[in-house]
Design an enzyme around this catalytic site. Structure first.
Site, PDB file in Angstrom:
ATOM      1  NE  ARG A 138      -3.218   2.563   2.743  1.00  0.00           N
ATOM      2  CZ  ARG A 138      -3.271   3.324   3.832  1.00  0.00           C
ATOM      3  NH1 ARG A 138      -2.760   2.907   4.967  1.00  0.00           N
ATOM      4  NH2 ARG A 138      -3.842   4.504   3.796  1.00  0.00           N
ATOM      5  CG  HIS A 183      -1.245   8.669   3.681  1.00  0.00           C
ATOM      6  ND1 HIS A 183      -1.399   7.327   3.906  1.00  0.00           N
ATOM      7  CD2 HIS A 183      -0.800   9.186   4.855  1.00  0.00           C
ATOM      8  CE1 HIS A 183      -1.068   7.030   5.157  1.00  0.00           C
ATOM      9  NE2 HIS A 183      -0.682   8.155   5.749  1.00  0.00           N
ATOM     10  CD  GLU A 228      -4.935   7.427  10.100  1.00  0.00           C
ATOM     11  OE1 GLU A 228      -4.469   8.503  10.511  1.00  0.00           O
ATOM     12  OE2 GLU A 228      -4.513   6.318  10.498  1.00  0.00           O
ATOM     13  CG  ASN A 360      -4.940   3.238   8.812  1.00  0.00           C
ATOM     14  OD1 ASN A 360      -4.966   2.263   8.055  1.00  0.00           O
ATOM     15  ND2 ASN A 360      -4.537   4.429   8.421  1.00  0.00           N
ATOM     16  CE1 TYR A 362       0.373   2.391  13.529  1.00  0.00           C
ATOM     17  CE2 TYR A 362      -1.646   3.414  12.751  1.00  0.00           C
ATOM     18  CZ  TYR A 362      -0.368   2.950  12.514  1.00  0.00           C
ATOM     19  OH  TYR A 362       0.163   3.032  11.251  1.00  0.00           O
ATOM     20  CD  GLU A 423      -1.507   3.729   8.203  1.00  0.00           C
ATOM     21  OE1 GLU A 423      -1.242   4.129   9.356  1.00  0.00           O
ATOM     22  OE2 GLU A 423      -1.704   4.491   7.243  1.00  0.00           O
TER      23      GLU A 423
END
Ligand code: FCB
Length: 523
Positions: A138, A183, A228, A360, A362, A423
Site C-alpha cells: 500500500r 495521504h 484517515e 488503521n 494502533y 495499517e
C-alpha cells in the site's frame, strides 16, 4: 458488492525469490550497517517472541492458520518516503510548505525533502517487498507530483512515470499495488484556497482521482480514496498537530469532514461507474480507529466510550454527534449548528460508498465521564463537544484485545463488512533488535484471528511500515519500520530488523505458530 478477493496475488509464482534473505548483499552500500540478524537467528528470534505475555486471555498450543486467500502487505505514504520534493515538476504540498516555513515545528526540525529517497530507490523498495514475500504493498500518490497546479489541467508525465515504474516493478513479482489517493499531502495551492474547508474540493479531488484511475487503473485493483478523515480534519483543521495546522477549533474540522466525505463519495462513484466495469477492482476509504474501553461499567463511562467510538471512529456524523453539536452551538450563540448539514441527496450519495472498510488501528484508550470533563477544553472545540476524558492503558500502546473488540464491534454493528487492515504497527526509537515490535505484531495478528474465528470478514493486513520514514510531527525520532533506514547515508540504506524476519516467516507459513497469546482487557 464487488468481490474483494485478489485474483493474481495468491498465485504469485516469483514472490519471495530471495527466500534466503541475503540482506547483507541487498543492504551493501557505502553507509550500510551489517545486518544484525541472519536466517538461522530468525528461528531463535521467533522462539523468543513466543515467550511473551504475562497476562493471558487465551493460550493456544496449535498452529493458527490464516484464512485461504488472506493478503499480507506493508504500507507507506508518499510524503513520508518519497523525498524529491521539488524534482521533475512536482509542486509544493502542505507538508513542504509547513516544514519549510516553520522548520522546528517538527520535533527534530526535519522534513520530508529527501525522506527515504524512494523516488530514486523504488527498486530497492520492491526488492524488500520480495524479501518479505508480500502479497500487496500500500502506497500513496503525491497529488502535487501528478498535478502540479493542483487542478487537472496538466498531468506531469515525469510524476506519472515514477508511479508507473514502481507499479510495474511490483507487478513483475506479482505484488499487488494498493493505492491511497490522498495521504495528507494536499497541493499547497489548493490549501491557499481553503483546502478541505472549501466545498469545491469535491470537484478538485474527484478530478485528480479520475486522472489516477486513467493512468494506473489498468494495473491497480485496490484503491483507497482518503487516509484517515479524522486525522486530516481534526488534526489539520481543528488542531495544530498536522499540516496545515489551522487550529480552527470546533468549526474547521467539521467543515473539512463534510467536504471530505462528499469528495470521497464522488471519487467512489466515478470509479464504480466508469472504471470498475472495465478494470475490475475495488475501492474504499481508510478510517483510523482506536478502541475505546470504558474505565468502569458505570452508565456514564459506558456511554462516554460509545460516544467516543462514534465521534472518532466508525460512523461519520452519527446522530449523537449531530444532537450534541447542535445543542451546544445554540447555547454558544451560533445561528446554526457548527456541524454542517448533509442534504438528503448527499446522504444517499455517501451511503454505501465503499467496497470494503479500510481500518488503521494502533492502540486502545480508556474513557470516562464525570464532572471533571466539563468546561476544561477550549470552547468551541471537538473535545468540548465530545465531553469525555481518556488516557492510555497501562500497557501503553500494546493492547491486542482492543483490536479484537474493535473488529467484533464492526462485525456486529455494521453488518460484517469486508475489512482491510490498512495499517497496524509499533514504534521504537530505532535499532535492529525490536523484540517489542515482534511482540506487538504477534499479539495483534493473534487478536485479529480471534475475531476472524468468530466470523469477522477480515481479508487483508498491512504492517505499518515497510521501513522507517518521516513520522509527521515526530520527524525521524519515531521509527515504525520492519526495515531500519540510515538517514546519515545519502542512499538511505535499508536494513532488516528482527521483526522483518518474523513477518517473513509468518507470511511464508501463513500461520502463527505455537503458543500465541492475547492479554486480557485488565492488563
Ligand atoms: C497513521 C498514519 C501513518 C503513520 C502512522 C504511524 O495515523 O496514517 O501515515 O504516520 O499513523
Amino acid at each position: 458488492m464487488a468481490s474483494t478477493s485478489p485474483s493474481s496475488a495468491k498465485d504469485a509464482p516469483e514472490r519471495g525469490v530471495t527466500s534466503s534473505l541475503s540482506y547483507a548483499d541487498a543492504a551493501a552500500g557505502p553507509c550500510s550497517t551489517p545486518p544484525a540478524t541472519n536466517p538461522e537467528q530468525s528461528i531463535h528470534l521467533l522462539l523468543c517472541a513466543l515467550t511473551w505475555g504475562a497476562e493471558i486471555k487465551k493460550t493456544r498450543n496449535d498452529v493458527r492458520k490464516f484464512p485461504d486467500g488472506f493478503l499480507f502487505g506493508t504500507a507507506t505514504a508518499s510524503y513520508q518516503v518519497e523525498g524529491a520534493w521539488d524534482e521533475d515538476g512536482k509542486s509544493e504540498n502542505i507538508w513542504d510548505h509547513m516544514t519549510h516555513t516553520q522548520p522546528c515545528i517538527i520535533k527534530d526540525c526535519s522534513n520530508g525533502d529527501v525522506a527515504d529517497d524512494s523516488y530514486h530507490q523504488y527498486e530497492r523498495d520492491v526488492e524488500m517487498m520480495r524479501e518479505l514475500g508480500l502479497d500487496f504493498y500500500r502506497f500513496s500518490l503525491s497529488w502535487s507530483r501528478i498535478l502540479p497546479s493542483g487542478f487537472a489541467d496538466k498531468v506531469n508525465e515525469a510524476g506519472v512515470a515514477y508511479y508507473n515504474n514502481l507499479i510495474n516493478e511490483m507487478l513483475k513479482y506479482n505484488i499487488e499495488p494498493m493505492i491511497t489517493l490522498y495521504h495528507w499531502d494536499l497541493p499547497q495551492r489548493l490549501q491557499d484556497l481553503g483546502g478541505w474547508a472549501n466545498p469545491h474540493i469535491v470537484d478538485w479531488f474527484s478530478d485528480y482521482a479520475r486522472v489516477a484511475y486513467e493512468q494506473f487503473g489498468d494495473r491497480v485493483k485496490y484503491w483507497i480514496t482518503i487516509n484517515e478523515p479524522r486525522e486530516v480534519c481534526y488534526q489539520g483543521y481543528g488542531a495544530n498537530t498536522m499540516a496545515p495546522i489551522l487550529d480552527f477549533k470546533g468549526i474547521g474540522e467539521y467543515l473539512c469532514a463534510k467536504n471530505l466525505l462528499v469528495a470521497h463519495a464522488k471519487a467512489y462513484h466515478i470509479y464504480d461507474e466508469e472504471f470498475k466495469p472495465v478494470n475490475g477492482g475495488v475501492i474504499g476509504i481508510t478510517l483510523s480507529a482506536y478502541w475505546y474501553e470504558p474505565e468502569t461499567d458505570s452508565e456514564a463511562d459506558v456511554t462516554a466510550a460509545e460516544e467516543q467510538i462514534q465521534f472518532e471512529n466508525l460512523v461519520i456524523f452519527p446522530p449523537v454527534m449531530k444532537e450534541k453539536i447542535a445543542a451546544k452551538s445554540e447555547k454558544q450563540g451560533y445561528p446554526r449548528s457548527r456541524l454542517p448539514e448533509f442534504t438528503p441527496e448527499e446522504i444517499e450519495y455517501v451511503r454505501g460508498s465503499a467496497d470494503f472498510f479500510g481500518l488503521n488501528h494502533y492502540t486502545t484508550e480508556i474513557v470516562y465521564r464525570n464532572e471533571s470533563v466539563y468546561g476544561i477544553r477550549p470552547v468551541p472545540s471537538y473535545y468540548d463537544d465530545l465531553e469525555t476524558g481518556f488516557y492510555q492503558t497501562q500497557n501503553r500502546k500494546m493492547v491486542p484485545w482492543g483490536l479484537y473488540k474493535l473488529l467484533t464491534k464492526i462485525r456486529e454493528s455494521y453488518n460484517n463488512p469486508p475489512v482491510f487492515i490498512t495499517e497496524n504497527g509499533f514504534s521504537t526509537t530505532g535499532g535492529l533488535e525490536d523484540d517489542n515490535r515482534i511482540r506487538y505484531y504477534r499479539g495483534y495478528l493473534s487478536a485479529m484471528l480471534d475475531a476472524v474465528e468468530e466470523g469477522s470478514d477480515v481479508r487483508a493486513y498491512a504492517a505499518w511500515s515497510l521501513m522507517d520514514n518521516f513520522e509527521w510531527m515526530q520527524g525521524y525520532t519515531e521509527r515504525f519500520g520492519l526495515y531500519e533506514v540510515d538517514y546519515d547515508c545519502p542512499e538511505r540504506t535499508r536494513t532488516p530488523r528482527k521483526s522483518a524476519f518474523v513477518y517473513k516467516e509468518i507470511l511464508q507459513t501463513r500461520a502463527l505458530s505455537t503458543s500465541t497469546t492475547s492479554p486480557t482487557p485488565t492488563s
